[in-house]
Design a protein around this motif. Structure first.
Motif, PDB file in Angstrom:
ATOM      1  N   ILE A 106       0.857  -1.197   0.000  1.00 38.01           N
ATOM      2  CA  ILE A 106       0.000   0.000   0.000  1.00 38.01           C
ATOM      3  C   ILE A 106       0.888   1.240   0.000  1.00 38.01           C
ATOM      4  CG2 ILE A 106      -1.646   1.363   1.359  1.00 38.01           C
ATOM      5  CD1 ILE A 106      -2.851  -1.274   2.324  1.00 38.01           C
ATOM      6  N   GLU A 107       0.701   2.031  -1.036  1.00 40.64           N
ATOM      7  CA  GLU A 107       1.480   3.271  -1.120  1.00 40.64           C
ATOM      8  C   GLU A 107       0.762   4.321  -0.288  1.00 40.64           C
ATOM      9  OE1 GLU A 107       2.708   6.483  -4.507  1.00 40.64           O
ATOM     10  OE2 GLU A 107       2.116   4.476  -5.172  1.00 40.64           O
ATOM     11  N   ILE A 108       1.480   4.917   0.672  1.00 43.82           N
ATOM     12  CA  ILE A 108       0.792   5.915   1.501  1.00 43.82           C
ATOM     13  C   ILE A 108       1.053   7.325   0.966  1.00 43.82           C
ATOM     14  CG2 ILE A 108       0.630   4.554   3.617  1.00 43.82           C
ATOM     15  CD1 ILE A 108       3.031   6.171   4.674  1.00 43.82           C
ATOM     16  N   ALA A 109       0.060   8.196   1.241  1.00 43.51           N
ATOM     17  CA  ALA A 109       0.168   9.586   0.788  1.00 43.51           C
ATOM     18  C   ALA A 109       0.931  10.423   1.805  1.00 43.51           C
ATOM     19  CB  ALA A 109      -1.230  10.149   0.577  1.00 43.51           C
ATOM     20  N   GLY A 110       1.104   9.890   3.011  1.00 40.09           N
ATOM     21  CA  GLY A 110       1.809  10.644   4.045  1.00 40.09           C
ATOM     22  C   GLY A 110       1.461  10.102   5.415  1.00 40.09           C
ATOM     23  N   VAL A 111       1.781  10.904   6.438  1.00 41.87           N
ATOM     24  CA  VAL A 111       1.428  10.498   7.807  1.00 41.87           C
ATOM     25  C   VAL A 111       0.300  11.403   8.296  1.00 41.87           C
ATOM     26  CG1 VAL A 111       3.716   9.571   8.318  1.00 41.87           C
ATOM     27  CG2 VAL A 111       3.213  11.972   8.815  1.00 41.87           C
ATOM     28  N   VAL A 112      -0.267  11.037   9.446  1.00 41.66           N
ATOM     29  CA  VAL A 112      -1.509  11.671   9.887  1.00 41.66           C
ATOM     30  C   VAL A 112      -1.368  13.190  10.050  1.00 41.66           C
ATOM     31  CG1 VAL A 112      -1.099  11.210  12.360  1.00 41.66           C
ATOM     32  CG2 VAL A 112      -3.447  11.458  11.500  1.00 41.66           C
ATOM     33  N   ASP A 113      -0.200  13.651  10.458  1.00 43.19           N
ATOM     34  CA  ASP A 113       0.033  15.101  10.577  1.00 43.19           C
ATOM     35  C   ASP A 113      -0.274  15.820   9.270  1.00 43.19           C
ATOM     36  OD1 ASP A 113       1.927  14.619  13.111  1.00 43.19           O
ATOM     37  OD2 ASP A 113       1.551  16.778  12.805  1.00 43.19           O
ATOM     38  N   GLU A 114       0.157  15.199   8.179  1.00 38.62           N
ATOM     39  CA  GLU A 114      -0.059  15.817   6.862  1.00 38.62           C
ATOM     40  C   GLU A 114      -1.538  15.808   6.488  1.00 38.62           C
ATOM     41  OE1 GLU A 114       3.519  14.633   4.107  1.00 38.62           O
ATOM     42  OE2 GLU A 114       3.317  13.126   5.693  1.00 38.62           O
ATOM     43  N   LEU A 115      -2.230  14.750   6.872  1.00 42.77           N
ATOM     44  CA  LEU A 115      -3.676  14.692   6.610  1.00 42.77           C
ATOM     45  C   LEU A 115      -4.384  15.818   7.362  1.00 42.77           C
ATOM     46  CD1 LEU A 115      -6.213  13.205   5.487  1.00 42.77           C
ATOM     47  CD2 LEU A 115      -6.177  11.814   7.570  1.00 42.77           C
ATOM     48  N   VAL A 116      -4.018  15.979   8.634  1.00 44.29           N
ATOM     49  CA  VAL A 116      -4.661  17.006   9.465  1.00 44.29           C
ATOM     50  C   VAL A 116      -4.345  18.401   8.915  1.00 44.29           C
ATOM     51  CG1 VAL A 116      -4.768  18.004  11.788  1.00 44.29           C
ATOM     52  CG2 VAL A 116      -4.648  15.515  11.508  1.00 44.29           C
ATOM     53  N   ALA A 117      -3.111  18.585   8.463  1.00 46.51           N
ATOM     54  CA  ALA A 117      -2.714  19.897   7.919  1.00 46.51           C
ATOM     55  C   ALA A 117      -3.471  20.217   6.634  1.00 46.51           C
ATOM     56  CB  ALA A 117      -1.201  19.917   7.671  1.00 46.51           C
ATOM     57  N   ALA A 118      -3.739  19.192   5.828  1.00 49.99           N
ATOM     58  CA  ALA A 118      -4.370  19.419   4.513  1.00 49.99           C
ATOM     59  C   ALA A 118      -5.885  19.572   4.606  1.00 49.99           C
ATOM     60  CB  ALA A 118      -4.031  18.254   3.581  1.00 49.99           C
ATOM     61  N   ALA A 119      -6.475  19.141   5.722  1.00 54.54           N
ATOM     62  CA  ALA A 119      -7.940  19.096   5.815  1.00 54.54           C
ATOM     63  C   ALA A 119      -8.522  20.395   6.386  1.00 54.54           C
ATOM     64  CB  ALA A 119      -8.363  17.915   6.694  1.00 54.54           C
TER      65      ALA A 119
END
Ligand code: NAD
Length: 337
Positions: free
Chosen positions: A66-79
């Motif tokens: 599974i190729e990940i788009a990043g870690v959770v910090d990046e998800l929170v920053a982008a949302a």
């Protein structure tokens, strides 16, 4: 377009992700998971970007293909907003992460009420969440009770609610839960904690709740007695509930005599995962004695809170009013059809 992140992709998280993905005014930035289990693979197949919820475990995902788009910090920053669907207590631990990125967040009913500015049920108190930074969507049982209390209170006034909650022992996949062969007063102490949780939505409501746990995974069933402030007829109450899009009044004659047939009904109708987002009230159970109203309802614990999460997003970002948000959510999730 509202950019939404989902942190925690289990029973509630995967359903919230699908519901967000279905909304034309929302975009799912991605979902954060702790491990590359079957649900992670399904998420990728659905086209959802995957983020590692625990950064040190990121390599496990690539090892599993599974190729990940990043870690959770990046998800929170982008949302623009994160819906936290982690297990009870983990949401509280995650709050500082959301604060550090100044990202509004929605928590679930397993968290204590003081985690958020407001406890939320779209039908009952949408407006209280307008502009809130942190919101808690109340539990499945509290959602189910709130959807009945709100219209009754508006139409007749409510003097007292008494509810006995026959609770499923665990969700279908929770093979460590129980009981397997018992009937447990749970909690044994009366009243149960559910009443105070309903009061986070209706602070002035007089309500006593009792709980039991049984060896079932399908749904909860509530036995409800509401003393109203004015005389009513069963037919009038029934019409009132039939007018609520998130309440399904089960017609007599369909042969739906329990939660098992309700779930079959939903699966036969092609509903995703056999979900029943609506309260399911047995029409013939609606009875009135003077000012006392009685009914039985079944609550699908895995799915009734899903539309509430979608509405909480719109309320917090103040992009639609209650009526419009609930209409959009219901239309695109497929509720009430
Ligand atoms: P779940 O165990 O099915 O899913 C939680 C997911 O979060 C799992 O995939 C788990 O691996 C993951 N997770 C654990 N730690 C994490 C972390 N630090 N970061 C990111 N993900 C993490 O739980 P659930 O049933 O979906 O419950 C989630 C919340 O929703 C709880 O607060 C619960 O009380 C509430 N809730 C559950 C139900 C229900 O019946 N299942 C109904 C209404 C509300």
């Amino acid at each position: 377009m509202i950019e939404v992140g989902v942190n925690g992709y289990g029973t509630i998280g995967k359903r919230v992700a699908d519901a967000v993905d279905s909304q034309p005014d929302m975009e799912l930035v991605g979902v954060a998971k702790t491990k590359p289990n079957f649900e992670a693979h399904t998420a990728v197949e659905r086209g959802y970007d995957m983020y590692a919820a625990i950064p040190e475990r990121a390599p496990l995902f690539s090892e599993d293909g599974i190729e990940i788009a990043g870690v959770v910090d990046e998800l929170v920053a982008a949302a623009d907003v994160v819906v936290d669907c982690t297990p009870s207590g983990i949401g509280a631990e995650n709050k500082s992460l959301y604060e550090s990125h100044d990202t509004p967040a929605i928590f679930q009913g397993g968290e204590s009420a003081d985690i958020a500015d407001v406890s939320f049920n779209a039908r009952a108190n949408f407006d209280e969440a307008v502009g809130a930074r942190y919101t808690r969507v109340v539990s499945c049982n509290t959602t189910g009770l709130s959807r009945i209390v709100a219209p009754l209170q508006e139409e007749y006034g409510v003097e007292k609610v008494r509810a006995t909650l026959v609770r499923r022992g665990g969700d279908p996949a929770q093979n460590s839960r129980g009981p397997i062969n018992d009937i447990l007063p749970n909690p044994i102490g009366i009243p149960s904690h559910h009443g105070p949780d309903v009061q986070t939505i209706f602070p002035d409501l007089s309500i006593d709740t009792l709980g039991l746990k049984v060896p079932a995974t399908l749904m909860h069933v509530h036995s409800l007695n509401v003393t109203l402030e004015s005389d009513v007829t069963a037919a009038h109450v029934r019409q009132l509930l039939e007018d609520e899009n998130r309440v399904y009044v089960i017609p007599e004659g369909l042969g739906i005599d329990g939660a098992g047939k309700l779930k079959d009904f939903a699966l036969d109708a092609g509903r995703p995962r056999g979900d029943l987002w609506e309260n399911c009230v047995w029409g013939e159970s609606i009875a009135v004695e003077g000012r006392d109203m009685y009914l039985f309802q079944a609550i699908h614990q895995e799915s009734d809170v899903i539309p509430e999460n979608v509405d909480a997003i719109r309320a917090m970002l103040d992009v639609a009013d209650k009526r419009e948000s609930m209409r959009r959510t219901d239309k695109h999730v497929g509720i009430g059809v």
